[in-house]
Structures are given as C-alpha cells and as structure tokens.
Enzyme design. Sequence first.
Site, PDB file in Angstrom:
ATOM      1  CG  HIS A 141      11.052  -9.137  11.476  1.00 17.20           C
ATOM      2  ND1 HIS A 141      10.938  -8.582  12.727  1.00 17.20           N
ATOM      3  CD2 HIS A 141      10.705  -8.166  10.597  1.00 17.20           C
ATOM      4  CE1 HIS A 141      10.560  -7.321  12.616  1.00 17.20           C
ATOM      5  NE2 HIS A 141      10.407  -7.041  11.332  1.00 17.20           N
ATOM      6  CG  MET A 151       4.367  -9.686  11.365  1.00 15.01           C
ATOM      7  SD  MET A 151       5.612  -9.292  10.139  1.00 15.01           S
ATOM      8  CE  MET A 151       6.999  -8.880  11.192  1.00 15.01           C
ATOM      9  CD  GLN A 162       4.597 -13.454  11.157  1.00 17.68           C
ATOM     10  OE1 GLN A 162       3.441 -13.773  10.961  1.00 17.68           O
ATOM     11  NE2 GLN A 162       5.022 -13.013  12.323  1.00 17.68           N
ATOM     12  NE  ARG A 163       9.278  -8.324   6.687  1.00 24.08           N
ATOM     13  CZ  ARG A 163       9.417  -7.132   7.264  1.00 24.08           C
ATOM     14  NH1 ARG A 163       8.407  -6.574   7.885  1.00 24.08           N
ATOM     15  NH2 ARG A 163      10.557  -6.507   7.237  1.00 24.08           N
ATOM     16  NE  ARG A 221       4.884 -20.454  30.936  1.00 28.59           N
ATOM     17  CZ  ARG A 221       5.811 -21.373  31.189  1.00 28.59           C
ATOM     18  NH1 ARG A 221       6.664 -21.728  30.241  1.00 28.59           N
ATOM     19  NH2 ARG A 221       5.877 -21.932  32.373  1.00 28.59           N
ATOM     20  CG  ASP A 273       0.749  -7.388   6.589  1.00 29.89           C
ATOM     21  OD1 ASP A 273       1.429  -8.310   7.060  1.00 29.89           O
ATOM     22  OD2 ASP A 273       0.852  -6.213   6.968  1.00 29.89           O
ATOM     23  NE  ARG A 286       3.635 -24.858  30.071  1.00 29.09           N
ATOM     24  CZ  ARG A 286       4.951 -24.985  30.012  1.00 29.09           C
ATOM     25  NH1 ARG A 286       5.538 -25.184  28.848  1.00 29.09           N
ATOM     26  NH2 ARG A 286       5.678 -24.930  31.101  1.00 29.09           N
ATOM     27  CB  THR A 291       2.136  -6.817   1.695  1.00 28.38           C
ATOM     28  OG1 THR A 291       1.954  -7.028   3.095  1.00 28.38           O
ATOM     29  CG2 THR A 291       0.772  -6.781   1.048  1.00 28.38           C
ATOM     30  CD  GLU A 330      -2.521   1.846   1.115  1.00 31.71           C
ATOM     31  OE1 GLU A 330      -3.104   1.230   0.196  1.00 31.71           O
ATOM     32  OE2 GLU A 330      -2.793   3.008   1.464  1.00 31.71           O
TER      33      GLU A 330
HETATM   34  O1  F6P Z   1       5.360  -5.429   5.662  1.00 35.42           O
HETATM   35  C1  F6P Z   1       4.279  -5.610   6.503  1.00 35.42           C
HETATM   36  C2  F6P Z   1       4.762  -6.004   7.857  1.00 35.42           C
HETATM   37  O2  F6P Z   1       5.349  -7.281   7.791  1.00 35.42           O
HETATM   38  C3  F6P Z   1       3.664  -5.944   8.909  1.00 35.42           C
HETATM   39  O3  F6P Z   1       2.907  -7.102   8.998  1.00 35.42           O
HETATM   40  C4  F6P Z   1       4.427  -5.615  10.154  1.00 35.42           C
HETATM   41  O4  F6P Z   1       3.632  -4.900  11.061  1.00 35.42           O
HETATM   42  C5  F6P Z   1       5.524  -4.767   9.654  1.00 35.42           C
HETATM   43  O5  F6P Z   1       5.758  -5.128   8.334  1.00 35.42           O
HETATM   44  C6  F6P Z   1       6.813  -4.850  10.442  1.00 35.42           C
HETATM   45  O6  F6P Z   1       7.663  -3.907   9.930  1.00 35.42           O
HETATM   46  P1  F6P Z   1       9.186  -3.769  10.276  1.00 35.42           P
HETATM   47  O7  F6P Z   1       9.909  -4.860   9.562  1.00 35.42           O
HETATM   48  O8  F6P Z   1       9.554  -2.440   9.767  1.00 35.42           O
HETATM   49  O9  F6P Z   1       9.305  -3.940  11.746  1.00 35.42           O
END
Ligand code: F6P
Length: 353
Positions: free
Chosen positions: A271, A170, A273-274, A265, A128, A163, A126, A103
């Site tokens: 990150h 994210m 997940q990215r 817990r 997201d 548990r 993204t 976006e």
């Molecule tokens: O790119 C989207 C995103 O992964 C969101 O889900 C998350 O809130 C954000 O980036 C985290 O950003 P940064 O890597 O700058 O902490």
Amino acid sequence: MRIAILTGGGDCPGLNNVIRAVVFQAIKKYGDEVFGFLYGWKGPINNLIKPLTLNDVEGLFNQGGTIIKSSRTNPYKVENGPQKVIDTLKANKIDALIAVGGEDTCGVANKLCSDFKAPIICVPKTIDNDLNATDQTFGFDTSISIVCDALDRLHTTAKSHDRVLVLEVMGRHAGWIATMGGIAGAADYILIPEEDFDIDKVAEAIKARKKEAGYAILVVAEGAKFAKEEILKDQEKDAFGHVKLGGIGERLAKAIEVKTGFETRSTNLGHIQRGGSPTAYDRVLGTRYGLTAVDLVHEKKFGRMVSLQGTKITDVDIKDAVGTLRTIDKELYEQTRVFFGNEINKIKPKIKA
Ligand code: F6P
C-alpha cells in the site's frame, strides 16, 4: 443545484484534488451546494452525508487519501441496496451525484443509471490504470513514481551485494504499474498478469544480466501467474468478487535462487504505492476531471464519465468504461524485452579465425 460526491474502491493520490475542484467549481462558478457521501456507496445506502464547503477543502491540494473516506461496498450485494441509494438521493434533495472510482464503482454507477435513470457522472480513478475509455486514470502517475523511487533504492543495495532483487507491485489484472514503473526504474525483467512466463527463460535472462552487471532487478505485478496460477494471500473475496493477491514476489525469488544459485530476495511494495502526496501530474489530472464533472452536471449529461483523450478532457458513456479492463499495450511491453538479459540478443559471439 445540490451536488453530492463519493469516492469508492481502493483510495489513491489525487482523490482530494477531485473533491477540491468539485467544491470550487460548484460553489464559485455555479453557486451550488456540495455534499460528500462517506465511505463510497456505503454513504448513500446508510445516509452518511455531510456538507462540503470551501473551508473543508482548504489546503487539500497536496494531501493523499480522501477526506470523505472510501470502501468497497457494492449496493447490488446489499438487500434493497440500489433502492436505498436512490431513496437517500431523494431524501437529501440531491440533484446529481459524482461517483469517483474504478471499474467497480463506475460499474455500479452504470447499473444505477440504467435501472433508475440515476443522475450520476463518473470520474475515473485507480492506481492500476486499467479502466477503459480513458487514456489515463489519476493515481497511476503517483504510483509509478513510487515504484521508480523504490527501484532506484533497490539498485544500489543489489549492486553492493551482487544480489538478485524482486519487487512485487500492485496490478491485479493489468501490468501497467509493473511495466511503466519498471521502465522508469530500469528493471532487468518485468512480469505481468497478461503474459504467462516460463521460469527457466526468466532464470536464463537473469544469469545473462548477472554476467553483464553483477546484479539484477525484477519487477512483478501481484496478478502475474506462477505456472499459470495466481498467488493468493487468502481465499476471502470482497463484495465485487476480487480475491486478495500477494506472494508472487516471494515465490519468484525462491524459484530464481533454486534455478540460478544466486542469492535472491524479494520486497512487496504494497500500500506504500497508494499512499502519500500526489504527483503534480495527478494533481492536475484530478483537478481537471473534477472541474469538468461539475460542468457535465450542469449540462445534465448524466450517465457520462469524464475522460482523458490525448491531452483533452472530454466525456464518454459510462458503459464504455466498464465490463472489460484496459490491459497493457502489448507493443509497449514487447519493447521492454530488450532489457531482459539475453532475450533479445543480436550480438554474435566472435568466431576465432
Ligand atoms: O485499487 C486497486 C488496488 O490498489 C489493486 O491494485 C490491489 O490489488 C488492491 O487495490 C488492493 O486492495 P486493498 O486495499 O483492498 O487490499
């Protein structure tokens, strides 16, 4: 033609597949020259540019991240930023720019197209999955696969210790990762930014689930609101005005423990997940987007974004993709409630004769 590409915003698996496809298509199909601007919009503001050859993209197909780096730079927040972008394109004789992002990145591209008639094509990215005017962004499939794997692992340890475990994922404004990851990984409750929740109801559902299975797993999106408030990591905002979210998982775990008395817990996937290698689906989607983006450049369809509609790659006006976010499909989310402990319960207690 001389085509440049940049990748903006948070990185995600599949970016290198787009870059690879753009380089192949531009050089092999059209005989173009390709350049990469480094660090998103920071590249054209500061003239950070490098040529991209077939050699540069060799072996990139399974590599996460982006070889041309990324940043959350907003030219409209930099003095004379938009004009600097245009001047850099001219100085480097760039005929077209392919901007890969969500976006924020596409929002900047949209403004540059209307303010300067800039020759830009966008590619939707993204994890997201919250960009409008496309059925899916690349990166999302990889992230939900990672969430699914994390949940598989949390199930076995939660079960061993009887548990309750909470997984924070994210998703600032949209609950796509939480919902789809949660379905895939059999979450017993899913909490998303689009739906306010009542902690007492959640606790009741967890009690019911614990009675059934002995343990329970919740997935919560980072943007879900606790008592209608976002939980922030700190007050700092980025160049697009986004706050840093984080901590809802921990807050939720504490509240559940207090309300139910069960040991609870939380884990924040963050990150993880990215990062890493893209799934086959994201490799294919990123590749198809990249190939089509170069075709659009040659058709001079500037101001357009490549888009997945059903199974076909087509193109839409960039302005249709920006301005509002694509939030969760309510029907889909409501369907998952059948897994939320006692929330949907048609089983009547047996009446003794
Ligand atoms: O790119 C989207 C995103 O992964 C969101 O889900 C998350 O809130 C954000 O980036 C985290 O950003 P940064 O890597 O700058 O902490």
